[in-house]
Design a protein around this motif. Structure first.
Motif, short mmCIF file in Angstrom:
data_model
loop_
_atom_site.label_atom_id
_atom_site.label_comp_id
_atom_site.label_asym_id
_atom_site.label_seq_id
_atom_site.Cartn_x
_atom_site.Cartn_y
_atom_site.Cartn_z
N GLY A 44 48.00 51.05 -11.70
CA GLY A 44 46.87 50.20 -12.09
C GLY A 44 45.59 50.58 -11.38
O GLY A 44 44.52 50.65 -11.99
N VAL A 45 45.70 50.86 -10.08
CA VAL A 45 44.51 51.24 -9.31
C VAL A 45 43.99 52.60 -9.78
O VAL A 45 42.77 52.79 -9.90
N ILE A 46 44.89 53.54 -10.05
CA ILE A 46 44.47 54.86 -10.52
C ILE A 46 43.75 54.75 -11.86
O ILE A 46 42.68 55.34 -12.06
N LEU A 47 44.32 53.97 -12.79
CA LEU A 47 43.66 53.80 -14.09
C LEU A 47 42.33 53.07 -13.94
O LEU A 47 41.36 53.39 -14.65
N LEU A 82 36.55 53.47 -14.28
CA LEU A 82 35.21 53.24 -13.74
C LEU A 82 34.39 54.53 -13.64
O LEU A 82 33.20 54.55 -13.93
N ILE A 83 35.04 55.63 -13.24
CA ILE A 83 34.33 56.90 -13.10
C ILE A 83 33.94 57.44 -14.47
O ILE A 83 32.80 57.89 -14.67
N ALA A 84 34.88 57.39 -15.44
CA ALA A 84 34.61 57.94 -16.77
C ALA A 84 33.91 56.94 -17.68
O ALA A 84 33.57 57.28 -18.80
N LYS A 85 33.72 55.71 -17.21
CA LYS A 85 33.09 54.64 -17.98
C LYS A 85 33.82 54.38 -19.29
O LYS A 85 33.21 54.26 -20.35
N ILE A 86 35.16 54.31 -19.18
CA ILE A 86 36.00 53.98 -20.32
C ILE A 86 36.55 52.58 -20.06
O ILE A 86 37.40 52.39 -19.18
N ILE A 99 38.52 50.54 -21.71
CA ILE A 99 39.93 50.23 -21.98
C ILE A 99 40.81 50.62 -20.81
O ILE A 99 41.76 49.91 -20.47
N LEU A 100 40.50 51.74 -20.16
CA LEU A 100 41.28 52.14 -18.98
C LEU A 100 41.06 51.17 -17.84
O LEU A 100 42.00 50.86 -17.09
N THR A 101 39.84 50.69 -17.68
CA THR A 101 39.55 49.72 -16.64
C THR A 101 40.33 48.43 -16.89
O THR A 101 40.93 47.87 -15.97
N THR A 102 40.35 47.98 -18.12
CA THR A 102 41.06 46.75 -18.47
C THR A 102 42.57 46.90 -18.24
O THR A 102 43.20 46.02 -17.65
N ILE A 103 43.13 48.00 -18.69
CA ILE A 103 44.56 48.24 -18.51
C ILE A 103 44.90 48.36 -17.03
O ILE A 103 45.92 47.85 -16.56
#
Length: 51
Positions: A5-8, A13-17, A19-23
């Motif tokens: 979860g922390v990695i995603l 946050l870095i890639a500004k995606i 859905i990945l932040t939410t997951i």
């Protein structure tokens, strides 16, 4: 699950995606809840311990 979860979350946050932040947030929260329930001695899903 917490580490995933922390990695995603970081990648999102870095890639500004978003859905990945939410997951990532959801996985981190679920991992912490399972950790707390497992440490309290409660059986989760019919198992006494989660390894």
């Amino acid at each position: 699950m917490i580490i995933l979860g922390v990695i995603l979350l970081i990648i999102g946050l870095i890639a500004k995606i978003s859905i990945l932040t939410t997951i990532g947030i959801i996985l981190a929260i679920v991992g912490v809840v399972l950790l707390v329930l497992g440490r309290s001695g409660r059986a989760i899903g019919g198992r006494n311990h989660w390894y």
